[in-house]
Motif scaffolding. Structure first.
Motif, PDB file in Angstrom:
ATOM      1  N   VAL A 124       0.822  -1.211   0.000  1.00 46.22           N
ATOM      2  CA  VAL A 124       0.000   0.000   0.000  1.00 46.22           C
ATOM      3  C   VAL A 124       0.859   1.266   0.000  1.00 46.22           C
ATOM      4  N   ARG A 125       1.960   1.272   0.730  1.00 51.15           N
ATOM      5  CA  ARG A 125       2.837   2.458   0.764  1.00 51.15           C
ATOM      6  C   ARG A 125       3.466   2.705  -0.605  1.00 51.15           C
ATOM      7  N   TRP A 127       2.104   1.763  -3.497  1.00 48.34           N
ATOM      8  CA  TRP A 127       1.012   2.190  -4.378  1.00 48.34           C
ATOM      9  C   TRP A 127       0.704   3.673  -4.182  1.00 48.34           C
ATOM     10  N   GLU A 128       0.764   4.129  -2.950  1.00 51.21           N
ATOM     11  CA  GLU A 128       0.420   5.518  -2.647  1.00 51.21           C
ATOM     12  C   GLU A 128       1.596   6.486  -2.822  1.00 51.21           C
ATOM     13  N   HIS A 129       2.787   5.994  -3.079  1.00 51.53           N
ATOM     14  CA  HIS A 129       3.970   6.851  -3.222  1.00 51.53           C
ATOM     15  C   HIS A 129       3.801   7.783  -4.425  1.00 51.53           C
ATOM     16  N   LYS A 130       4.313   8.996  -4.299  1.00 47.97           N
ATOM     17  CA  LYS A 130       4.194   9.991  -5.365  1.00 47.97           C
ATOM     18  C   LYS A 130       4.800   9.512  -6.678  1.00 47.97           C
ATOM     19  N   ARG A 133       2.348   7.198  -8.326  1.00 47.52           N
ATOM     20  CA  ARG A 133       1.206   7.979  -8.824  1.00 47.52           C
ATOM     21  C   ARG A 133       1.579   8.668 -10.151  1.00 47.52           C
ATOM     22  N   GLU A 151      -8.450  -3.316  -2.738  1.00 45.53           N
ATOM     23  CA  GLU A 151      -8.104  -2.938  -1.380  1.00 45.53           C
ATOM     24  C   GLU A 151      -8.297  -4.156  -0.487  1.00 45.53           C
TER      25      GLU A 151
END
Length: 180
Positions: A124-125, A127-130, A133, A151
């Motif tokens: 998840v970290r 996937w959410e990293h800039k 993105r 999710e």
């Protein structure tokens, strides 16, 4: 759909086991799979398992003389109706977004003239990293299609987006693109 074929690129990650289920699900729907197994993917599933399920030889090395003489990476990149990357790791997505071509998987993605579908799978970290993105936005603007991620609970024990979509959902997306 019996005349339809995909090229499945199996990236490295615990979700690689789902790629074996995807091969089976696609076969059930009459869609054949030829596979590229990355070196990281081979840490999670074996070439023998992939070959046994797909009924095809598995490709893995960019500079393998046999592979290049039998089925060069350019031909391999164009031998299917659709290229599917499952799991699409943060590394594979970054390579594709930047146009890197330092292994068979990334070279094939750069050389293909076919539609590409990615099924992301990562922590998840990640996937959410800039950076991820940005890579996702670049790939989408380049016309890459995506299914997932879902999710849920991760293999590492964390919870959130990043789980690879289930094989049935990926197969549905494959059928949608092949019919489209």
């Amino acid at each position: 759909m019996s005349d339809k074929r995909i090229l499945l690129i199996i990236g490295g990650g615990i979700a690689a086991y789902k790629s074996l289920l995807l091969i089976r699900e696609l076969q059930r729907r009459g869609i054949g799979s030829r596979c590229i197994l990355t070196s990281a993917g081979a840490e999670f599933v074996t070439p023998l398992s992939v070959s046994a399920l797909s009924g095809e030889r598995v490709f893995s090395q960019l500079f393998d003389l046999t592979d290049e003489s039998d089925m060069g990476h350019i031909e391999l990149s164009r031998s299917a109706d659709l290229v599917v990357v499952a799991p699409a790791t943060a590394d594979l997505m970054a390579k594709a977004a930047q146009g890197l071509a330092n292994d068979l998987a990334s070279t094939t993605l750069l050389a293909t003239d076919k539609p590409v579908l990615m099924a992301p799978a990562m922590n998840v970290r990640m996937w959410e990293h800039k950076a991820t993105r940005r890579n996702l936005a670049t790939l989408r603007s380049d016309g890459i299609h995506f299914v997932g991620p879902d999710e849920g609970e991760m293999a590492c024990g964390e919870f959130g987006p990043g789980r690879m979509a289930e094989p049935v959902a990926i197969a549905d997306a494959v059928e949608g693109l092949l019919h489209g």
